[in-house]
Motif scaffolding. Structure first.
Motif, mmCIF file in Angstrom:
data_model
loop_
_atom_site.group_PDB
_atom_site.id
_atom_site.type_symbol
_atom_site.label_atom_id
_atom_site.label_comp_id
_atom_site.label_asym_id
_atom_site.label_seq_id
_atom_site.Cartn_x
_atom_site.Cartn_y
_atom_site.Cartn_z
ATOM 1 N N PHE A 59 25.486 41.545 -11.557
ATOM 2 C CA PHE A 59 26.174 40.722 -12.543
ATOM 3 C C PHE A 59 25.242 39.760 -13.287
ATOM 4 O O PHE A 59 25.440 39.506 -14.482
ATOM 5 C CB PHE A 59 27.316 39.945 -11.872
ATOM 6 N N PRO A 60 24.189 39.184 -12.651
ATOM 7 C CA PRO A 60 23.256 38.328 -13.413
ATOM 8 C C PRO A 60 22.614 39.021 -14.603
ATOM 9 O O PRO A 60 22.300 38.374 -15.609
ATOM 10 C CB PRO A 60 22.201 37.941 -12.369
ATOM 11 N N TYR A 61 22.423 40.352 -14.528
ATOM 12 C CA TYR A 61 21.860 41.074 -15.663
ATOM 13 C C TYR A 61 22.786 40.994 -16.879
ATOM 14 O O TYR A 61 22.341 40.841 -18.020
ATOM 15 C CB TYR A 61 21.621 42.543 -15.297
ATOM 16 N N PHE A 62 24.076 41.118 -16.619
ATOM 17 C CA PHE A 62 25.068 41.063 -17.692
ATOM 18 C C PHE A 62 25.068 39.676 -18.351
ATOM 19 O O PHE A 62 25.016 39.550 -19.581
ATOM 20 C CB PHE A 62 26.457 41.391 -17.124
ATOM 21 N N ILE A 63 25.105 38.624 -17.524
ATOM 22 C CA ILE A 63 25.110 37.261 -18.058
ATOM 23 C C ILE A 63 23.803 36.969 -18.793
ATOM 24 O O ILE A 63 23.793 36.360 -19.876
ATOM 25 C CB ILE A 63 25.312 36.235 -16.923
ATOM 26 N N LEU A 64 22.683 37.416 -18.237
ATOM 27 C CA LEU A 64 21.374 37.180 -18.844
ATOM 28 C C LEU A 64 21.296 37.809 -20.236
ATOM 29 O O LEU A 64 20.798 37.206 -21.188
ATOM 30 C CB LEU A 64 20.282 37.758 -17.936
ATOM 31 N N THR A 65 21.800 39.034 -20.351
ATOM 32 C CA THR A 65 21.760 39.731 -21.638
ATOM 33 C C THR A 65 22.621 39.037 -22.684
ATOM 34 O O THR A 65 22.197 38.819 -23.827
ATOM 35 C CB THR A 65 22.224 41.183 -21.457
ATOM 36 N N MET A 66 23.843 38.671 -22.308
ATOM 37 C CA MET A 66 24.750 38.025 -23.253
ATOM 38 C C MET A 66 24.217 36.657 -23.699
ATOM 39 O O MET A 66 24.289 36.301 -24.881
ATOM 40 C CB MET A 66 26.140 37.877 -22.627
ATOM 41 N N ILE A 77 22.871 35.234 -27.634
ATOM 42 C CA ILE A 77 23.428 34.043 -28.279
ATOM 43 C C ILE A 77 22.376 32.949 -28.445
ATOM 44 O O ILE A 77 22.250 32.338 -29.515
ATOM 45 C CB ILE A 77 24.627 33.508 -27.468
ATOM 46 N N LEU A 78 21.595 32.693 -27.394
ATOM 47 C CA LEU A 78 20.703 31.538 -27.392
ATOM 48 C C LEU A 78 19.492 31.703 -28.306
ATOM 49 O O LEU A 78 19.048 30.728 -28.920
ATOM 50 C CB LEU A 78 20.224 31.256 -25.968
ATOM 51 N N VAL A 79 18.939 32.905 -28.389
ATOM 52 C CA VAL A 79 17.726 33.091 -29.188
ATOM 53 C C VAL A 79 17.967 32.752 -30.665
ATOM 54 O O VAL A 79 17.259 31.916 -31.241
ATOM 55 C CB VAL A 79 17.173 34.510 -29.010
ATOM 56 N N SER A 127 24.659 22.250 -26.118
ATOM 57 C CA SER A 127 24.983 23.653 -25.836
ATOM 58 C C SER A 127 23.717 24.460 -25.554
ATOM 59 O O SER A 127 23.692 25.301 -24.650
ATOM 60 C CB SER A 127 25.745 24.261 -27.023
ATOM 61 N N ILE A 128 22.674 24.190 -26.330
ATOM 62 C CA ILE A 128 21.419 24.917 -26.126
ATOM 63 C C ILE A 128 20.814 24.563 -24.773
ATOM 64 O O ILE A 128 20.334 25.445 -24.042
ATOM 65 C CB ILE A 128 20.439 24.601 -27.272
ATOM 66 N N ILE A 129 20.839 23.293 -24.408
ATOM 67 C CA ILE A 129 20.270 22.874 -23.124
ATOM 68 C C ILE A 129 21.021 23.509 -21.965
ATOM 69 O O ILE A 129 20.423 24.062 -21.027
ATOM 70 C CB ILE A 129 20.290 21.336 -23.017
ATOM 71 N N VAL A 130 22.365 23.443 -22.016
ATOM 72 C CA VAL A 130 23.170 24.039 -20.941
ATOM 73 C C VAL A 130 22.971 25.552 -20.901
ATOM 74 O O VAL A 130 22.845 26.157 -19.827
ATOM 75 C CB VAL A 130 24.658 23.685 -21.135
ATOM 76 N N GLY A 131 22.924 26.186 -22.073
ATOM 77 C CA GLY A 131 22.754 27.639 -22.137
ATOM 78 C C GLY A 131 21.442 28.104 -21.540
ATOM 79 O O GLY A 131 21.410 29.051 -20.746
ATOM 80 N N TRP A 132 20.354 27.427 -21.893
ATOM 81 C CA TRP A 132 19.057 27.822 -21.340
ATOM 82 C C TRP A 132 18.947 27.496 -19.853
ATOM 83 O O TRP A 132 18.226 28.178 -19.119
ATOM 84 C CB TRP A 132 17.912 27.157 -22.100
ATOM 85 N N GLY A 133 19.658 26.455 -19.429
ATOM 86 C CA GLY A 133 19.700 26.178 -17.987
ATOM 87 C C GLY A 133 20.365 27.307 -17.224
ATOM 88 O O GLY A 133 19.868 27.753 -16.181
ATOM 89 N N MET A 170 34.612 39.381 -35.286
ATOM 90 C CA MET A 170 33.893 38.135 -35.054
ATOM 91 C C MET A 170 32.410 38.238 -35.408
ATOM 92 O O MET A 170 31.846 37.329 -36.030
ATOM 93 C CB MET A 170 34.054 37.707 -33.594
ATOM 94 N N LEU A 171 31.762 39.332 -34.997
ATOM 95 C CA LEU A 171 30.333 39.471 -35.271
ATOM 96 C C LEU A 171 30.045 39.546 -36.773
ATOM 97 O O LEU A 171 29.180 38.814 -37.274
ATOM 98 C CB LEU A 171 29.770 40.691 -34.544
ATOM 99 N N PRO A 172 30.735 40.397 -37.556
ATOM 100 C CA PRO A 172 30.495 40.384 -39.004
ATOM 101 C C PRO A 172 30.811 39.036 -39.649
ATOM 102 O O PRO A 172 30.108 38.591 -40.560
ATOM 103 C CB PRO A 172 31.431 41.481 -39.525
ATOM 104 N N TYR A 173 31.870 38.364 -39.140
ATOM 105 C CA TYR A 173 32.225 37.059 -39.700
ATOM 106 C C TYR A 173 31.127 36.030 -39.435
ATOM 107 O O TYR A 173 30.754 35.257 -40.326
ATOM 108 C CB TYR A 173 33.548 36.577 -39.096
ATOM 109 N N THR A 174 30.598 36.036 -38.218
ATOM 110 C CA THR A 174 29.544 35.082 -37.866
ATOM 111 C C THR A 174 28.280 35.326 -38.681
ATOM 112 O O THR A 174 27.663 34.392 -39.198
ATOM 113 C CB THR A 174 29.224 35.168 -36.366
ATOM 114 N N VAL A 175 27.884 36.600 -38.790
ATOM 115 C CA VAL A 175 26.690 36.931 -39.571
ATOM 116 C C VAL A 175 26.894 36.573 -41.043
ATOM 117 O O VAL A 175 26.001 36.015 -41.700
ATOM 118 C CB VAL A 175 26.343 38.421 -39.411
#
Length: 691
Positions: free
Chosen positions: A14-21, A25-27, A83-89, A218-223
């Motif tokens: 499961f960490p692989y899934f969370i890491l990928t998602m 988002i974070l990059v 959000s960025i700090i929590v996300g990278w943590g 959502m993805l096309p709207y965000t882009v």
């Protein structure tokens, strides 16, 4: 080898899934947050940490500081940073789990490890060791303990037997070497790193609907929103619609007061109006500014339709005249009008530069000074002094405001006279007077010591050549006792031929290889002293040439944001580079050196450039050839001596060398300032500073 895909019940993958998602988002979020903002016209980075300190606190200083903090909060987007700090943590924690968790089924089958024996053991030692293990772990000789069962005991002994046979039976060993296991090909189990409800068959349609919504909507709207956001603003940092409104409102005779009325056309003020909410009756603000902004300006304000533009204009006038609006909400709104006005004014300056008319260009530059110092156009520059009010200015000038004084003029008065004019009942006290004088003595006014045109490596400015207009100036605060300028500091030496950056006018970060050490680090310029402006601001100097007769800009401005020699009295070199006209003749320009943060310290002067034709250069070359004598030890000297011609003895200086040196001393390319209008040098400058 067959593969069996199943849900990861132990949550190992499961960490692989969370890491990928999180990475997806974070990059982009981190890059968009910390990437340099090209739309921001003024850099507010920590490269300008110094602040001019006078100890002065304006009225309601706490509201100005609170507005400064609110403005910084908007720009820094604290929620996004958190959000960025929590996300990278969380990303780091998932990466830690991936590294430290052993994936099931990935471990190699090793017979030596199973038996607990070294790989270099002999067959006799292996058999002896196996007999000991069989006596110890045979299911018939031991009983289950703890969490063990009969099945686990049997499985362990079977594995030990297989390992023993692999090491002792040739056929089984071959099977192991081919397939990595004594039983031949094995199935490989992979745990899918997804939540269990996603792979459940009864939720298939719901999962597809969610994925369709995320990736199809959502993805096309965000882009699209991100892309629109990048195109929504111009390079000057204003909304595109605002730039269009400023373009339509441009006029060649726009002055500063008219420009103030144009700036509220920006869409930025509509967004601010939403934040302001209900501020009460706009008539209350207009009544407070009625008597100070003038009849014409007030009439144009009254003629506007009620709405965000009219409200913003009234508040902007209140800011420039430092009018106390009474309520905290109105004071915050008044301070909020200044930063967007600076941004919109920079956009208008870009439009004015494209048209090239001098009047609107100077109006925009001067309005920047007014906005930073909270001084209305036409008001006295003395209002920049701490604690100075209109009443104190009137007491100092004593002419009813007909001829406003600059700070430089004020500081030319004797100490006794200044105290007599400033200190008294209803005026300044001793401490306030000292604050004002302390600021005046730190005002970063530039004094032009020399101004000339030159062409690198040449004695004359010739047609179509690459010309440099060189300004030699130094910071001369009013009232400062400066030492005389060293004449050597007014020279402008040509760069080395190998320094391409310097030859084409581009600044280089490298220092001369002939220098023994790297030059000392340049001290950053201090932030502008702007107690009423709710933001930090770094002063800029604009240098450009104009044609006074046509009212047009001739050479576009070069903007200087960092002076290399900020120490008092240090000579600074400012340069404009352009191509000379294609016709020879005498050209007169007006040089403008404008600071965008302080009122009344600009420099304006007439400069003259003489452009010679190519025949002048050829004539000088011929004259030099005629009078030059070859050295006696050179081939040309020996041939000339054989013909009976003159030669230059070794170690002897010829008259031509003396004349060359005299020519160089008289040439204007060495950086000396010409002081006579009828000078016969190739490049001449006449100075006529504004009073």
């Amino acid at each position: 080898m067959s593969r069996d895909y199943n849900y990861d019940n132990e949550g190992q993958f499961f960490p692989y899934f969370i890491l990928t998602m999180l990475g997806l988002i974070l990059v982009p979020l981190t890059y968009s947050t910390f990437a340099p903002n090209k739309r921001t016209p003024i850099s507010l980075e920590p490269s300008y940490p110094l602040r001019m300190k006078t100890g002065f606190l304006p009225p309601k200083a706490e509201l100005i500081e609170a507005s400064r903090w609110r403005q910084a909060k908007r720009e820094r987007r604290i929620k996004r940073f958190l959000s960025i700090i929590v996300g990278w943590g969380l990303f780091s924690y998932m990466a830690y789990l991936v590294v430290t968790t052993k994936a099931g089924g990935s471990k190699l089958w090793d017979p030596y490890d199973i038996l607990g024996i070294s790989s270099g053991s002999s067959e006799k030692a292996i058999k002896k060791h196996y007999r000991k293990l069989a006596m110890q772990f045979h299911p018939d000789k031991i009983s289950p303990t703890g969490n063990e069962t009969i099945e686990t005991l049997n499985d362990r002994f079977v594995e030990m037997t297989k390992a023993y046979k692999v090491l002792t039976d040739e056929e089984i060993r071959n099977n192991y070497e081919l397939y990595g296991h004594p039983d031949g090909k094995q199935s490989y189990s992979i745990g899918i790193a997804l939540p269990q409800w996603i792979v459940a068959s009864e939720n298939t349609y719901y999962v597809l609907a969610v994925y369709g919504f995320i990736f199809g909507i959502m993805l096309p709207y965000t882009v699209g929103k991100w892309w629109y956001g990048t195109k929504k603003h111009t390079k000057d940092g204003v909304i595109t619609e605002s730039a269009g409104s400023l373009f339509k409102a441009y006029d060649q005779v726009t002055d500063e007061r008219r420009l103030i009325e144009v700036l509220p056309l920006g869409e930025e003020y509509k967004d601010l109006a939403k934040e302001w909410g209900n501020l009460g009756n706009d008539a209350m603000v207009e009544n407070k500014i009625k008597d100070v902004i003038g009849k014409k300006s007030f009439k144009r304000l009254q003629e506007m339709e009620e709405g965000p533009r009219r409200r913003a204009l009234g508040l902007l006038w209140a800011y420039l005249y430092r009018v106390d609006l009474g309520t905290e909400a109105l004071e915050y709104a008044k301070l909020d009008t200044a930063p967007p006005a600076i941004t919109l004014n920079n956009s208008f300056l870009s439009i004015a530069l494209a048209y090239g008319s001098t009047a609107p260009i100077l109006a925009s530059m001067h309005l920047s000074q007014s906005l930073i110092q909270a001084i209305a156009p036409g008001e006295s520059p003395l209002l920049q002094l701490p604690a100075f009010t209109s009443a104190i200015v009137a007491a100092v000038e004593q002419d009813g405001g007909k001829n406003h004084w600059t700070i430089q003029r004020f500081m030319t008065l004797s100490e006794q006279r200044r105290r007599q004019l400033c200190i008294g009942d209803g005026l300044l006290n001793e401490a306030e007077y000292e604050q004002a004088i302390a600021f005046a003595k730190k005002l970063p006014a530039l004094k032009v010591e020399a101004a000339f045109f030159k062409v690198a490596g040449e004695k004359h400015v010739t047609v179509s050549s690459l010309v440099q207009f060189v300004i030699k100036a130094r910071i001369a605060p009013p009232g400062a006792d400066l030492q005389p300028v060293d004449e050597k500091d007014l020279l402008d030496e040509d760069p080395d031929e190998s320094d391409v950056d310097a030859l084409i006018g581009r600044k280089s970060n490298r220092w001369s290889q002939a220098s023994a050490k790297k030059p000392a680090k340049v001290q950053p310029n201090p932030l502008a002293h702007a107690p009423y402006y709710p933001r930090d601001y770094s002063p800029r100097w604009h240098l450009f040439l104009a044609d006074a007769k046509q009212g047009k800009m001739v050479i576009p401005p070069t903007t200087f944001t960092q002076l290399e020699k900020t120490a008092e009295g240090g000579v600074e070199t400012l340069k404009l580079q352009f191509q000379a006209p294609p016709q020879k003749g005498e050209y007169t320009f007006v040089m403008h050196l404008v600071n965008d943060a302080y009122v009344g310290i600009d420099t304006k002067m007439n400069v003259r450039m003489i452009v010679e034709g190519p025949e002048k250069v050829m004539q000088m070359g011929a004259e030099e050839d005629e009078i030059s004598e070859p050295d006696e030890d050179s081939i040309a000297g020996q041939m000339n001596a054989m013909r009976g011609g003159p030669v230059k003895k070794k170690g002897k200086k010829s008259d031509s060398d003396d004349s060359d040196e005299d020519d160089e001393e008289e040439s204007d390319t060495d950086g000396e300032k010409n002081v006579q209008e009828d000078s016969e040098t190739d490049t001449d400058t006449d100075t006529d500073e504004d009073k």
